[in-house]
Motif scaffolding. Structure first.
Motif, PDB file in Angstrom:
ATOM      1  N   LEU A  69       0.768  -1.141   0.069  1.00 42.76           N
ATOM      2  CA  LEU A  69      -0.077  -0.023  -0.005  1.00 42.76           C
ATOM      3  C   LEU A  69       1.051   1.305   0.083  1.00 42.76           C
ATOM      4  O   LEU A  69       1.829   1.104   0.549  1.00 42.76           O
ATOM      5  CB  LEU A  69      -0.688   0.143   1.199  1.00 42.76           C
ATOM      6  CG  LEU A  69      -1.961  -1.043   1.358  1.00 42.76           C
ATOM      7  CD1 LEU A  69      -2.556  -0.848   2.865  1.00 42.76           C
ATOM      8  CD2 LEU A  69      -3.142  -0.838   0.469  1.00 42.76           C
TER       9      LEU A  69
ATOM     10  N   LEU B 237      -0.248  -5.253   3.236  1.00 46.00           N
ATOM     11  CA  LEU B 237      -1.461  -5.911   3.479  1.00 46.00           C
ATOM     12  C   LEU B 237      -1.164  -7.441   3.807  1.00 46.00           C
ATOM     13  O   LEU B 237      -0.546  -8.107   3.015  1.00 46.00           O
ATOM     14  CB  LEU B 237      -2.724  -5.891   2.607  1.00 46.00           C
ATOM     15  CG  LEU B 237      -3.397  -4.914   2.109  1.00 46.00           C
ATOM     16  CD1 LEU B 237      -4.411  -4.799   1.103  1.00 46.00           C
ATOM     17  CD2 LEU B 237      -4.242  -4.351   3.427  1.00 46.00           C
TER      18      LEU B 237
ATOM     19  N   ILE C 275      -4.144  -3.963   7.602  1.00 48.32           N
ATOM     20  CA  ILE C 275      -2.896  -3.029   7.250  1.00 48.32           C
ATOM     21  C   ILE C 275      -1.995  -3.091   8.414  1.00 48.32           C
ATOM     22  O   ILE C 275      -2.044  -3.131   9.274  1.00 48.32           O
ATOM     23  CB  ILE C 275      -3.348  -1.650   7.062  1.00 48.32           C
ATOM     24  CG1 ILE C 275      -4.496  -1.426   6.287  1.00 48.32           C
ATOM     25  CG2 ILE C 275      -2.137  -0.715   6.688  1.00 48.32           C
ATOM     26  CD1 ILE C 275      -5.327  -0.232   6.446  1.00 48.32           C
TER      27      ILE C 275
ATOM     28  N   GLU D  51      -3.040   5.550   0.376  1.00 49.24           N
ATOM     29  CA  GLU D  51      -3.807   4.708   0.325  1.00 49.24           C
ATOM     30  C   GLU D  51      -4.113   4.737   1.895  1.00 49.24           C
ATOM     31  O   GLU D  51      -5.390   4.577   2.488  1.00 49.24           O
ATOM     32  CB  GLU D  51      -3.832   3.241  -0.140  1.00 49.24           C
ATOM     33  CG  GLU D  51      -3.573   3.467  -1.681  1.00 49.24           C
ATOM     34  CD  GLU D  51      -3.114   2.190  -2.254  1.00 49.24           C
ATOM     35  OE1 GLU D  51      -3.989   1.503  -3.047  1.00 49.24           O
ATOM     36  OE2 GLU D  51      -1.994   1.738  -2.025  1.00 49.24           O
ATOM     37  N   VAL D  52      -3.166   4.487   2.732  1.00 48.63           N
ATOM     38  CA  VAL D  52      -3.203   4.212   3.890  1.00 48.63           C
ATOM     39  C   VAL D  52      -3.995   5.359   4.839  1.00 48.63           C
ATOM     40  O   VAL D  52      -4.784   5.264   5.707  1.00 48.63           O
ATOM     41  CB  VAL D  52      -1.752   3.958   4.707  1.00 48.63           C
ATOM     42  CG1 VAL D  52      -2.153   3.677   6.309  1.00 48.63           C
ATOM     43  CG2 VAL D  52      -1.242   2.650   4.225  1.00 48.63           C
TER      44      VAL D  52
ATOM     45  N   ARG E  86      -7.857  -9.192   5.823  1.00 44.21           N
ATOM     46  CA  ARG E  86      -6.804  -8.547   5.561  1.00 44.21           C
ATOM     47  C   ARG E  86      -6.668  -7.297   6.488  1.00 44.21           C
ATOM     48  O   ARG E  86      -7.482  -6.687   6.522  1.00 44.21           O
ATOM     49  CB  ARG E  86      -6.584  -7.932   3.911  1.00 44.21           C
ATOM     50  CG  ARG E  86      -6.681  -9.244   3.058  1.00 44.21           C
ATOM     51  CD  ARG E  86      -6.110  -8.856   1.605  1.00 44.21           C
ATOM     52  NE  ARG E  86      -7.349  -8.046   1.036  1.00 44.21           N
ATOM     53  CZ  ARG E  86      -7.369  -7.730  -0.273  1.00 44.21           C
ATOM     54  NH1 ARG E  86      -6.135  -7.892  -1.018  1.00 44.21           N
ATOM     55  NH2 ARG E  86      -8.274  -7.035  -0.846  1.00 44.21           N
TER      56      ARG E  86
ATOM     57  N   ILE F 211      -7.637   5.588   3.997  1.00 43.12           N
ATOM     58  CA  ILE F 211      -8.426   4.461   4.808  1.00 43.12           C
ATOM     59  C   ILE F 211      -8.402   4.885   6.198  1.00 43.12           C
ATOM     60  O   ILE F 211      -9.736   4.769   6.779  1.00 43.12           O
ATOM     61  CB  ILE F 211      -7.682   3.187   4.642  1.00 43.12           C
ATOM     62  CG1 ILE F 211      -7.811   2.554   3.277  1.00 43.12           C
ATOM     63  CG2 ILE F 211      -8.336   1.987   5.653  1.00 43.12           C
ATOM     64  CD1 ILE F 211      -6.920   1.527   3.174  1.00 43.12           C
TER      65      ILE F 211
ATOM     66  N   TYR G 269      -8.441  -3.860   6.996  1.00 45.59           N
ATOM     67  CA  TYR G 269      -8.470  -3.338   5.783  1.00 45.59           C
ATOM     68  C   TYR G 269      -9.926  -3.971   4.944  1.00 45.59           C
ATOM     69  O   TYR G 269     -10.874  -3.184   4.668  1.00 45.59           O
ATOM     70  CB  TYR G 269      -7.376  -3.976   4.760  1.00 45.59           C
ATOM     71  CG  TYR G 269      -7.470  -3.207   3.406  1.00 45.59           C
ATOM     72  CD1 TYR G 269      -7.284  -1.843   2.979  1.00 45.59           C
ATOM     73  CD2 TYR G 269      -7.781  -4.196   2.142  1.00 45.59           C
ATOM     74  CE1 TYR G 269      -7.303  -1.474   1.779  1.00 45.59           C
ATOM     75  CE2 TYR G 269      -7.803  -3.799   1.103  1.00 45.59           C
ATOM     76  CZ  TYR G 269      -7.588  -2.439   0.540  1.00 45.59           C
ATOM     77  OH  TYR G 269      -7.417  -2.062  -0.723  1.00 45.59           O
ATOM     78  N   ASP G 270     -10.003  -5.125   4.958  1.00 43.55           N
ATOM     79  CA  ASP G 270     -11.171  -5.754   4.585  1.00 43.55           C
ATOM     80  C   ASP G 270     -11.289  -7.209   4.840  1.00 43.55           C
ATOM     81  O   ASP G 270     -10.418  -7.727   5.475  1.00 43.55           O
ATOM     82  CB  ASP G 270     -11.459  -5.706   2.858  1.00 43.55           C
ATOM     83  CG  ASP G 270     -10.602  -6.534   2.282  1.00 43.55           C
ATOM     84  OD1 ASP G 270      -9.661  -7.118   2.959  1.00 43.55           O
ATOM     85  OD2 ASP G 270     -10.632  -6.571   1.016  1.00 43.55           O
TER      86      ASP G 270
END
Lengths: 124, 213
Positions: free
Chosen positions: A11, B4, B75, A15-16, B73, A19, B49-50
């Motif tokens: 990432l 990830l 981060i 992006e981090v 997943r 989020i 993350y998801d």
């Protein structure tokens, strides 16, 4: 608990930050803050806000990466260039291994130009 | 610097959370379990993350909670070895320079990876790069705490940490950092950002750049 894949994807800082900022906003609305999650998101966003990724957006990153296709760079080198856009020749030498052999002076100048154009520095 | 990580876990949801949707409870519980924690050989977990897959939920005899297998997943902060990072100096000690990223503190630049020659200034408690000038004199470049520093990740170590005792007990457990990063600044371009910011017009003409403001 079991980790199936240590490194499923990379990432970039932008992006981090996106989020985490969404996460921060949504948890604030619900009035329930989880201690350690709140701490780590706050601290990470705080760190990322001081980096160049604050002014980036998906379009500019895509444009930058498209421009980098002309040079033979590895994935991690490109990722580092997005996270810390190079402003000087010295920074390119640090990011790219054996850059003297792989990149000509002309290439280096073009990459810096591209970085300044697509990913401008955080206002000083 | 962030990746990830794909993981699998069985999540136990106690009955008082049954009014929430399953995904919502799983998200909360996974974040509570992993956020701001280091997983051995994975890195520092930041946030979910998801969720990739939610399996069937089971209820076992004698326990009203539901047990659900989840694939998700997360981060994770895990810089690649050789990556260049920018942090801030936390403090200096005889062992080297301690660097922080705000959310991650266990970064040390050992003495042998500082710019050469460097000395430790006892009065200021700071490392000083004795930059040699052309006339044989030395120019002292101080590394004060709070300054931004660019460094290269040279190695990483994971340490299995012991569980902490119940709160209130007096047993002192030696706290080892579960994830440590060793950095280096012994290359041109690395070190305090201010060291390399100055225009280099006076050494050679190949550095001529358009100063696009």
């Amino acid at each position: 608990m079991e980790t199936t894949k240590v490194n499923a994807a990379y990432l970039c800082n932008y992006e981090v930050m996106q989020i985490l900022q969404q996460l921060k906003d949504s948890t604030q609305k619900k009035h329930k803050r989880e201690g350690s999650l709140a701490t780590v998101t706050y601290e990470t966003v705080h760190y990322l806000q001081d980096t160049d990724c604050k002014k980036q957006n998906p379009a500019s990153i895509k444009k930058f990466l498209d421009g980098l296709k002309n040079f033979k760079l590895t994935k991690t080198e490109k990722l580092m260039m997005v996270n810390t856009p190079p402003r000087t020749e010295l920074e390119i030498q640090l990011i790219a291994q054996e850059s003297e052999e792989r990149l000509s002076e002309e290439d280096v100048r073009k990459i810096i130009e591209l970085a300044n154009e697509c990913l401008p520095a955080n206002e000083s | 610097m962030f990746v990830l990580a794909e993981m699998k876990d069985v999540i136990r949801i106690t009955p008082e959370h049954f009014h929430q949707s399953l995904t919502e409870s799983i998200t909360t519980l996974l974040n509570r379990k992993l956020a701001n924690k280091v997983v051995l050989n994975v890195g520092l977990c930041i946030a979910l993350y998801d969720i990739i897959d939610i399996g069937n939920s089971y209820i076992f005899p004698g326990d009203g909670s539901s047990h659900t297998e989840v694939k998700f997943r997360f981060i994770v902060f895990r810089p690649v070895v050789e990556e260049i990072l920018i942090g801030k100096i936390k403090n200096c000690s005889r062992e080297g320079v301690h660097v922080t990223l705000g959310f991650f503190d266990d970064i040390v630049i050992p003495v042998n990876a500082l710019q050469h020659p460097s000395r430790f200034d006892e009065t200021d408690q700071a490392w000083v790069w004795e930059y040699p000038k052309e006339d044989g004199e030395k120019h002292d470049l101080f590394m004060d705490s709070g300054e931004s520093i660019r460094f290269r990740v040279t190695s990483e170590t994971f340490e299995e940490s012991l569980p902490t005792g119940p709160p209130g007990t007096e047993c002192t457990i030696q706290t080892v950092a579960p994830y440590r990063i060793v950095g280096g600044i012994n290359e041109p371009g690395l070190g305090l950002l201010t060291w390399w910011e100055a225009p280099e017009q006076d050494d050679g003409d190949e550095n001529e750049e358009e100063n696009g403001e």
